[in-house]
Design a protein around this motif. Structure first.
Motif, PDB file in Angstrom:
ATOM      1  N   PRO A 187      13.229  -9.580   2.076  1.00  0.00           N
ATOM      2  CA  PRO A 187      13.519  -8.142   2.008  1.00  0.00           C
ATOM      3  C   PRO A 187      13.452  -7.605   0.583  1.00  0.00           C
ATOM      4  O   PRO A 187      12.942  -6.510   0.354  1.00  0.00           O
ATOM      5  CB  PRO A 187      14.936  -8.045   2.578  1.00  0.00           C
ATOM      6  N   SER A 188      13.959  -8.371  -0.392  1.00  0.00           N
ATOM      7  CA  SER A 188      13.950  -7.892  -1.779  1.00  0.00           C
ATOM      8  C   SER A 188      12.519  -7.689  -2.258  1.00  0.00           C
ATOM      9  O   SER A 188      12.206  -6.694  -2.903  1.00  0.00           O
ATOM     10  CB  SER A 188      14.681  -8.883  -2.682  1.00  0.00           C
ATOM     11  N   ALA A 189      11.653  -8.627  -1.938  1.00  0.00           N
ATOM     12  CA  ALA A 189      10.243  -8.500  -2.333  1.00  0.00           C
ATOM     13  C   ALA A 189       9.578  -7.358  -1.572  1.00  0.00           C
ATOM     14  O   ALA A 189       8.778  -6.608  -2.127  1.00  0.00           O
ATOM     15  CB  ALA A 189       9.516  -9.820  -2.053  1.00  0.00           C
ATOM     16  N   ALA A 190       9.939  -7.209  -0.295  1.00  0.00           N
ATOM     17  CA  ALA A 190       9.366  -6.127   0.506  1.00  0.00           C
ATOM     18  C   ALA A 190       9.754  -4.772  -0.075  1.00  0.00           C
ATOM     19  O   ALA A 190       8.943  -3.839  -0.120  1.00  0.00           O
ATOM     20  CB  ALA A 190       9.837  -6.241   1.959  1.00  0.00           C
ATOM     21  N   LEU A 191      11.007  -4.668  -0.565  1.00  0.00           N
ATOM     22  CA  LEU A 191      11.468  -3.406  -1.153  1.00  0.00           C
ATOM     23  C   LEU A 191      10.665  -3.078  -2.409  1.00  0.00           C
ATOM     24  O   LEU A 191      10.332  -1.922  -2.661  1.00  0.00           O
ATOM     25  CB  LEU A 191      12.957  -3.505  -1.516  1.00  0.00           C
ATOM     26  N   ARG A 192      10.356  -4.114  -3.198  1.00  0.00           N
ATOM     27  CA  ARG A 192       9.632  -3.896  -4.458  1.00  0.00           C
ATOM     28  C   ARG A 192       8.170  -3.526  -4.209  1.00  0.00           C
ATOM     29  O   ARG A 192       7.592  -2.750  -4.945  1.00  0.00           O
ATOM     30  CB  ARG A 192       9.694  -5.162  -5.327  1.00  0.00           C
ATOM     31  N   SER A 193       7.575  -4.113  -3.176  1.00  0.00           N
ATOM     32  CA  SER A 193       6.119  -3.945  -3.021  1.00  0.00           C
ATOM     33  C   SER A 193       5.762  -3.396  -1.641  1.00  0.00           C
ATOM     34  O   SER A 193       4.866  -3.894  -0.974  1.00  0.00           O
ATOM     35  CB  SER A 193       5.430  -5.286  -3.250  1.00  0.00           C
ATOM     36  N   SER A 194       6.511  -2.341  -1.249  1.00  0.00           N
ATOM     37  CA  SER A 194       6.270  -1.802   0.089  1.00  0.00           C
ATOM     38  C   SER A 194       5.166  -0.753   0.104  1.00  0.00           C
ATOM     39  O   SER A 194       4.739  -0.315   1.174  1.00  0.00           O
ATOM     40  CB  SER A 194       7.561  -1.193   0.636  1.00  0.00           C
ATOM     41  N   HIS A 195       4.692  -0.366  -1.088  1.00  0.00           N
ATOM     42  CA  HIS A 195       3.730   0.741  -1.190  1.00  0.00           C
ATOM     43  C   HIS A 195       2.488   0.491  -0.314  1.00  0.00           C
ATOM     44  O   HIS A 195       1.850  -0.534  -0.396  1.00  0.00           O
ATOM     45  CB  HIS A 195       3.311   0.938  -2.646  1.00  0.00           C
ATOM     46  N   GLY A 196       2.193   1.483   0.504  1.00  0.00           N
ATOM     47  CA  GLY A 196       0.972   1.403   1.314  1.00  0.00           C
ATOM     48  C   GLY A 196       1.058   0.456   2.495  1.00  0.00           C
ATOM     49  O   GLY A 196       0.064   0.207   3.173  1.00  0.00           O
ATOM     50  N   THR A 197       2.262  -0.068   2.764  1.00  0.00           N
ATOM     51  CA  THR A 197       2.378  -0.959   3.930  1.00  0.00           C
ATOM     52  C   THR A 197       2.617  -0.131   5.189  1.00  0.00           C
ATOM     53  O   THR A 197       3.163   0.974   5.140  1.00  0.00           O
ATOM     54  CB  THR A 197       3.553  -1.956   3.778  1.00  0.00           C
ATOM     55  N   SER A 198       2.204  -0.688   6.322  1.00  0.00           N
ATOM     56  CA  SER A 198       2.366   0.020   7.589  1.00  0.00           C
ATOM     57  C   SER A 198       3.834   0.336   7.848  1.00  0.00           C
ATOM     58  O   SER A 198       4.171   1.417   8.336  1.00  0.00           O
ATOM     59  CB  SER A 198       1.782  -0.815   8.737  1.00  0.00           C
ATOM     60  N   LEU A 199       4.716  -0.596   7.470  1.00  0.00           N
ATOM     61  CA  LEU A 199       6.148  -0.400   7.714  1.00  0.00           C
ATOM     62  C   LEU A 199       6.686   0.771   6.898  1.00  0.00           C
ATOM     63  O   LEU A 199       7.371   1.661   7.424  1.00  0.00           O
ATOM     64  CB  LEU A 199       6.901  -1.701   7.375  1.00  0.00           C
ATOM     65  N   ALA A 200       6.355   0.798   5.584  1.00  0.00           N
ATOM     66  CA  ALA A 200       6.861   1.865   4.715  1.00  0.00           C
ATOM     67  C   ALA A 200       6.310   3.222   5.138  1.00  0.00           C
ATOM     68  O   ALA A 200       7.050   4.216   5.181  1.00  0.00           O
ATOM     69  CB  ALA A 200       6.493   1.568   3.261  1.00  0.00           C
ATOM     70  N   LEU A 201       5.036   3.272   5.477  1.00  0.00           N
ATOM     71  CA  LEU A 201       4.438   4.553   5.873  1.00  0.00           C
ATOM     72  C   LEU A 201       5.015   5.048   7.194  1.00  0.00           C
ATOM     73  O   LEU A 201       5.272   6.248   7.369  1.00  0.00           O
ATOM     74  CB  LEU A 201       2.914   4.407   5.966  1.00  0.00           C
ATOM     75  N   MET A 202       5.257   4.129   8.104  1.00  0.00           N
ATOM     76  CA  MET A 202       5.856   4.501   9.395  1.00  0.00           C
ATOM     77  C   MET A 202       7.256   5.092   9.171  1.00  0.00           C
ATOM     78  O   MET A 202       7.596   6.143   9.729  1.00  0.00           O
ATOM     79  CB  MET A 202       5.908   3.257  10.294  1.00  0.00           C
ATOM     80  N   LEU A 203       8.055   4.417   8.328  1.00  0.00           N
ATOM     81  CA  LEU A 203       9.423   4.889   8.090  1.00  0.00           C
ATOM     82  C   LEU A 203       9.436   6.233   7.365  1.00  0.00           C
ATOM     83  O   LEU A 203      10.307   7.078   7.615  1.00  0.00           O
ATOM     84  CB  LEU A 203      10.217   3.830   7.307  1.00  0.00           C
ATOM     85  N   GLU A 204       8.471   6.431   6.461  1.00  0.00           N
ATOM     86  CA  GLU A 204       8.343   7.718   5.774  1.00  0.00           C
ATOM     87  C   GLU A 204       8.083   8.822   6.795  1.00  0.00           C
ATOM     88  O   GLU A 204       8.621   9.930   6.682  1.00  0.00           O
ATOM     89  CB  GLU A 204       7.157   7.614   4.813  1.00  0.00           C
ATOM     90  N   ASP A 205       7.257   8.502   7.773  1.00  0.00           N
ATOM     91  CA  ASP A 205       6.928   9.451   8.834  1.00  0.00           C
ATOM     92  C   ASP A 205       8.179   9.831   9.628  1.00  0.00           C
ATOM     93  O   ASP A 205       8.335  10.982  10.043  1.00  0.00           O
ATOM     94  CB  ASP A 205       5.884   8.811   9.765  1.00  0.00           C
ATOM     95  N   VAL A 206       9.065   8.854   9.827  1.00  0.00           N
ATOM     96  CA  VAL A 206      10.325   9.129  10.525  1.00  0.00           C
ATOM     97  C   VAL A 206      11.254   9.929   9.609  1.00  0.00           C
ATOM     98  O   VAL A 206      11.881  10.909  10.030  1.00  0.00           O
ATOM     99  CB  VAL A 206      11.013   7.817  10.970  1.00  0.00           C
ATOM    100  N   ALA A 207      11.298   9.549   8.332  1.00  0.00           N
ATOM    101  CA  ALA A 207      12.200  10.208   7.378  1.00  0.00           C
ATOM    102  C   ALA A 207      11.844  11.690   7.214  1.00  0.00           C
ATOM    103  O   ALA A 207      12.734  12.535   7.102  1.00  0.00           O
ATOM    104  CB  ALA A 207      12.155   9.500   6.033  1.00  0.00           C
ATOM    105  N   THR A 208      10.554  12.015   7.205  1.00  0.00           N
ATOM    106  CA  THR A 208      10.149  13.420   7.036  1.00  0.00           C
ATOM    107  C   THR A 208      10.262  14.207   8.333  1.00  0.00           C
ATOM    108  O   THR A 208      10.051  15.418   8.347  1.00  0.00           O
ATOM    109  CB  THR A 208       8.682  13.509   6.552  1.00  0.00           C
ATOM    110  N   GLY A 209      10.568  13.528   9.426  1.00  0.00           N
ATOM    111  CA  GLY A 209      10.694  14.221  10.707  1.00  0.00           C
ATOM    112  C   GLY A 209       9.378  14.393  11.429  1.00  0.00           C
ATOM    113  O   GLY A 209       9.322  15.016  12.493  1.00  0.00           O
TER     114      GLY A 209
END
Lengths: 356, 356
Positions: free
Chosen positions: B68-90
């Motif tokens: 998780p710590s590494a994922a937090l540091r290098s999440s840029h452009g990952t499917s997981l981060a982009l999906m969660l951003e989509d949820v965060a923005t509504g």
């Protein structure tokens, strides 16, 4: 005496054990009238060894519901206390009980003491694994919260038991955790992992194992604190019971299934026998200065006989003596070199913590 | 993207979910070429709803092994981060993932935050019980060590989910322990018991439950810390797998058994379907200010569709809003009146503690 099924399972189980071990003699503790009545009802095949079975009168019995603290205060004249006294004086080589686990643990510790300064014994029991093997888990509930030191002691004791009682050459020992990486899990588990690694070749430590690894056959001894161990064991029993019920319900659903179910009966019975906890019945109280085996409260006669067999095996190799030596010899365990141990009070603190 | 079975299960599962929910639209995050290749291979019956399925390009993927710590540091452009951003923005109402649990938890918390000051969400999942019911367990591994306060929060959140998502009138809530008496178990569990009792009629708290009670159908919500929950869940999976293997081996042992096995096949398939974790797939991350559902890494298409259905249910009732209200309203919970809460750091401490 005792067990959820009353004295019948115990008396018959004792008689079964005498058939299995021609050199064995047994002393049964309890109200003699009750015990004699059960003996009188033994089937003929179990009567052959009756001469090796003695009855010792104990007017009182500790109930399954009694708290360990209450049992300690009022144990006088109970079958459990008299049995343990018999073991403590050396008159009996080992004790077996199907009664109240918490009371058994508390009274055993008072009557027999522990080896190598261990504050409280651990309960170790075997579970079936894939491929037809078995795995020893400890602690199953005697030590609700366990420091890293206690976990290392459990590992050493479990290894000795698997090697010396079951004859495994190099038992694989694992710590139960939520992941296999060194950074996973609570502090005590990570510290125990570090210490176990430092033992090197003294112990075949294979690292962390996750919950599904318990039944995988990858480890021979799995170590955890008594809170987790007790919950995992009981949830596994609950799940297995539910699955067996559903298998039965599936084969009784309609006439076609019932017909197939009748045909499948021998195969299902074989399966049930394979999974039968009776085959592994007999939980050892490891760390006592004496041999005490707990038979499952729901075990029938055959199960009780298995628990007696486990005690016989431990007597043959003098397990407490081996544990004393192996725990004492572990001068390479880091905390021994680095100062006093946080073993807590040597007195009987918090006896109510024992699970029933 | 993700899951142990790769994108095929996810893409097919998404298409299955669209068949189940005519009002649903889905956005799939991942390398578009890979996703498009899977879409092109969809069977005809799953293509009808393709117009409600959009692809969003994410060049990178977080592996199952990444911390998780590494994922937090290098999440840029990952499917997981982009999906969660989509949820965060509504833009999306909920997110579903079959990927790395620890990374999902850490990134969800960063992207969405939590309700009512909760430091970390809990993972809640359903298990089958006797009589054909189900029971929700939490936490399944997000909170390795849980204070009494956290356990009470889990109880409140689990109760709300069972009542509002599953429509149970008065969900029975229990605490997992090694005995049913108030004196049993570790201090945090006993303190949580006391606080839950003090809530009175606000919550249908039925007290402690032992491991075998999990599958008994006596409780609708069972609360424990994430260490115990994770180990119990995984050991149950391991045991169920071993039992199914043995049933199969039993019916293949010799020609008689094989014949019976063939006849018994429909009944055994029915049984397997009944016990299939797919029916209950979809673990909720309760306590987030947004809806995120974790699909089991080994779930196939149908299982993934179940996880999507779970998310749809939570969207319909706006679960995070209900949790915020119910947790906020619990002014009768003793620690709220008696001073500040020991909730620890609000920052992302120890992300490595998440089980994978």
């Amino acid at each position: 005496m005792g067990g959820d099924l009353g004295p019948r399972a115990t008396v018959r189980g004792a008689a079964e054990a005498l058939q299995l071990h021609p050199e064995l003699t047994l002393r049964l503790f309890g109200p003699v009238d009750t015990l004699q009545a059960e003996l009188d009802q033994l089937p003929l095949r179990l009567r052959r060894a009756e001469s090796r079975l003695a009855l010792v009168h104990a007017p009182n019995v500790i109930s399954q519901a009694q708290k360990p603290s209450a049992a300690l205060r009022s144990s006088h004249g109970t079958s459990l206390a008299l049995m343990l006294e018999d073991v403590a004086t050396g008159n009996s080589a080992a004790g077996v009980s199907a009664g109240n686990t918490g009371a058994l643990m508390a009274l055993s510790r008072r009557a027999l003491g522990t080896v190598a300064g261990i504050p409280r014994p651990a309960i170790s029991t075997a579970i079936p694994t894939r491929g037809g093997g078995r795995c020893y888990m400890l602690d199953m509930g005697a030590n609700i919260e366990s420091s890293a030191q206690r976990l290392v002691e459990f590992a050493v004791m479990g290894e000795v038991a698997a090697r010396c009682v079951d004859g495994l050459a190099k038992p694989r020992v694992a710590l139960l955790n939520v992941g296999v990486e060194a950074t996973k899990g609570p502090a005590n588990v990570r510290q125990a992992d570090e210490w176990l690694r430092s033992l090197g070749n003294d112990l075949n430590y294979i690292g962390f194992i996750e919950g599904d690894g318990l039944f995988s056959g990858k480890a021979d001894v799995v170590v955890c604190d008594g809170f987790v161990g007790n919950i995992v064991l009981k949830s596994s029993e609950g799940l297995a019971r539910m699955l067996i019920e559903r298998v039965q319900a599936t084969f009784g659903a309609h006439w076609g299934s019932r017909l197939v179910g009748m045909l499948a009966k021998p195969a299902l019975l074989r399966l049930k026998r394979q999974l039968d906890p009776v085959r592994y019945n007999g939980a050892s109280l490891l760390g006592l200065s004496g041999i005490v085996v707990k038979s499952h409260g729901r075990a029938e006669a055959q199960g009780f006989a298995c628990a007696v067999s486990r005690a016989v095996q431990e007597v043959r190799i003098n397990l407490p003596c081996l544990l004393e030596r192996e725990l004492g010899q572990r001068s390479s365990i880091p905390w021994v070199a680095s100062g006093p141990r946080d073993r807590g009070s040597p007195t009987l603190s918090k006896p109510d913590e024992f699970p029933s």
